[in-house]
Motif scaffolding. Structure first.
Motif, PDB file in Angstrom:
ATOM      1  N   LEU A 198       0.828  -1.214   0.000  1.00  0.00           N
ATOM      2  CA  LEU A 198       0.000   0.000   0.000  1.00  0.00           C
ATOM      3  C   LEU A 198       0.858   1.260   0.000  1.00  0.00           C
ATOM      4  O   LEU A 198       0.501   2.260  -0.641  1.00  0.00           O
ATOM      5  CB  LEU A 198      -0.947   0.001   1.198  1.00  0.00           C
ATOM      6  CG  LEU A 198      -2.180  -0.882   1.070  1.00  0.00           C
ATOM      7  CD1 LEU A 198      -2.923  -0.960   2.398  1.00  0.00           C
ATOM      8  CD2 LEU A 198      -3.095  -0.365  -0.012  1.00  0.00           C
ATOM      9  N   ASP A 199       1.965   1.245   0.736  1.00  0.00           N
ATOM     10  CA  ASP A 199       2.853   2.407   0.735  1.00  0.00           C
ATOM     11  C   ASP A 199       3.381   2.695  -0.664  1.00  0.00           C
ATOM     12  O   ASP A 199       3.569   3.851  -1.045  1.00  0.00           O
ATOM     13  CB  ASP A 199       4.030   2.195   1.697  1.00  0.00           C
ATOM     14  CG  ASP A 199       3.622   2.316   3.159  1.00  0.00           C
ATOM     15  OD1 ASP A 199       2.580   2.948   3.421  1.00  0.00           O
ATOM     16  OD2 ASP A 199       4.343   1.779   4.020  1.00  0.00           O
ATOM     17  N   THR A 200       3.620   1.634  -1.443  1.00  0.00           N
ATOM     18  CA  THR A 200       4.135   1.795  -2.805  1.00  0.00           C
ATOM     19  C   THR A 200       3.038   2.247  -3.759  1.00  0.00           C
ATOM     20  O   THR A 200       3.234   3.166  -4.550  1.00  0.00           O
ATOM     21  CB  THR A 200       4.736   0.466  -3.295  1.00  0.00           C
ATOM     22  OG1 THR A 200       5.736   0.050  -2.383  1.00  0.00           O
ATOM     23  CG2 THR A 200       5.337   0.616  -4.672  1.00  0.00           C
ATOM     24  N   GLN A 201       1.871   1.620  -3.680  1.00  0.00           N
ATOM     25  CA  GLN A 201       0.808   1.880  -4.667  1.00  0.00           C
ATOM     26  C   GLN A 201      -0.068   3.074  -4.300  1.00  0.00           C
ATOM     27  O   GLN A 201      -0.607   3.735  -5.182  1.00  0.00           O
ATOM     28  CB  GLN A 201      -0.051   0.633  -4.840  1.00  0.00           C
ATOM     29  CG  GLN A 201       0.706  -0.497  -5.498  1.00  0.00           C
ATOM     30  CD  GLN A 201      -0.174  -1.704  -5.755  1.00  0.00           C
ATOM     31  OE1 GLN A 201      -1.337  -1.735  -5.373  1.00  0.00           O
ATOM     32  NE2 GLN A 201       0.396  -2.701  -6.416  1.00  0.00           N
ATOM     33  N   ALA A 202      -0.259   3.323  -3.019  1.00  0.00           N
ATOM     34  CA  ALA A 202      -1.095   4.451  -2.574  1.00  0.00           C
ATOM     35  C   ALA A 202      -0.394   5.111  -1.387  1.00  0.00           C
ATOM     36  O   ALA A 202      -0.711   4.825  -0.234  1.00  0.00           O
ATOM     37  CB  ALA A 202      -2.477   3.975  -2.189  1.00  0.00           C
ATOM     38  N   PRO A 203       0.557   6.005  -1.677  1.00  0.00           N
ATOM     39  CA  PRO A 203       1.414   6.549  -0.611  1.00  0.00           C
ATOM     40  C   PRO A 203       0.669   7.238   0.532  1.00  0.00           C
ATOM     41  O   PRO A 203       1.138   7.243   1.655  1.00  0.00           O
ATOM     42  CB  PRO A 203       2.295   7.561  -1.356  1.00  0.00           C
ATOM     43  CG  PRO A 203       2.212   7.207  -2.781  1.00  0.00           C
ATOM     44  CD  PRO A 203       0.907   6.509  -2.970  1.00  0.00           C
ATOM     45  N   HIS A 204      -0.491   7.794   0.295  1.00  0.00           N
ATOM     46  CA  HIS A 204      -1.208   8.536   1.350  1.00  0.00           C
ATOM     47  C   HIS A 204      -2.379   7.753   1.921  1.00  0.00           C
ATOM     48  O   HIS A 204      -3.329   8.337   2.441  1.00  0.00           O
ATOM     49  CB  HIS A 204      -1.694   9.880   0.797  1.00  0.00           C
ATOM     50  CG  HIS A 204      -0.558  10.746   0.308  1.00  0.00           C
ATOM     51  ND1 HIS A 204       0.331  11.343   1.160  1.00  0.00           N
ATOM     52  CD2 HIS A 204      -0.174  11.071  -0.951  1.00  0.00           C
ATOM     53  CE1 HIS A 204       1.218  12.011   0.452  1.00  0.00           C
ATOM     54  NE2 HIS A 204       0.940  11.869  -0.851  1.00  0.00           N
TER      55      HIS A 204
END
Length: 73
Positions: free
Chosen positions: A62-68
Motif C-alpha cells: 500500500l505504501d508503494t501503490q497508494a502513498p497517502h
C-alpha cells in the motif's frame, strides 16, 4: 478409646490438615498449563507472527501503490 473420641480427634486434627493440603495441591495444579494449553499457545503465537508479517507486507504494498493511504484512515 471409643469411636466418638477417634472421630473427634480426626475432625480436629487430621481433617483440617487434609483439606488444606488437598486444596493447595488442587490450586497449584490448576495454575499450571497442560500440554494441550502449551501447544495451543504455541500455535496461536505462530499464527500471530504469520499474520504480523502479512500485515507488514500489505502495508509495504500500500505504501508503494497508494502513498497517502494512512492519511485516509
Amino acid at each position: 478409646m471409643d469411636f466418638t473420641a477417634i472421630f473427634a480427634i480426626f475432625c480436629v486434627f487430621v481433617a483440617p490438615l487434609w483439606l488444606i493440603m488437598h486444596y493447595s495441591t488442587q490450586r497449584r495444579h490448576a495454575q499450571s498449563l497442560t500440554r494441550e494449553d502449551e501447544k495451543m499457545l504455541s500455535d496461536l503465537w505462530q499464527l500471530a507472527n504469520r499474520m504480523e508479517s502479512r500485515v507488514k507486507a500489505l502495508e509495504t504494498i500500500l505504501d508503494t501503490q497508494a502513498p497517502h493511504w494512512r492519511d485516509k484512515a
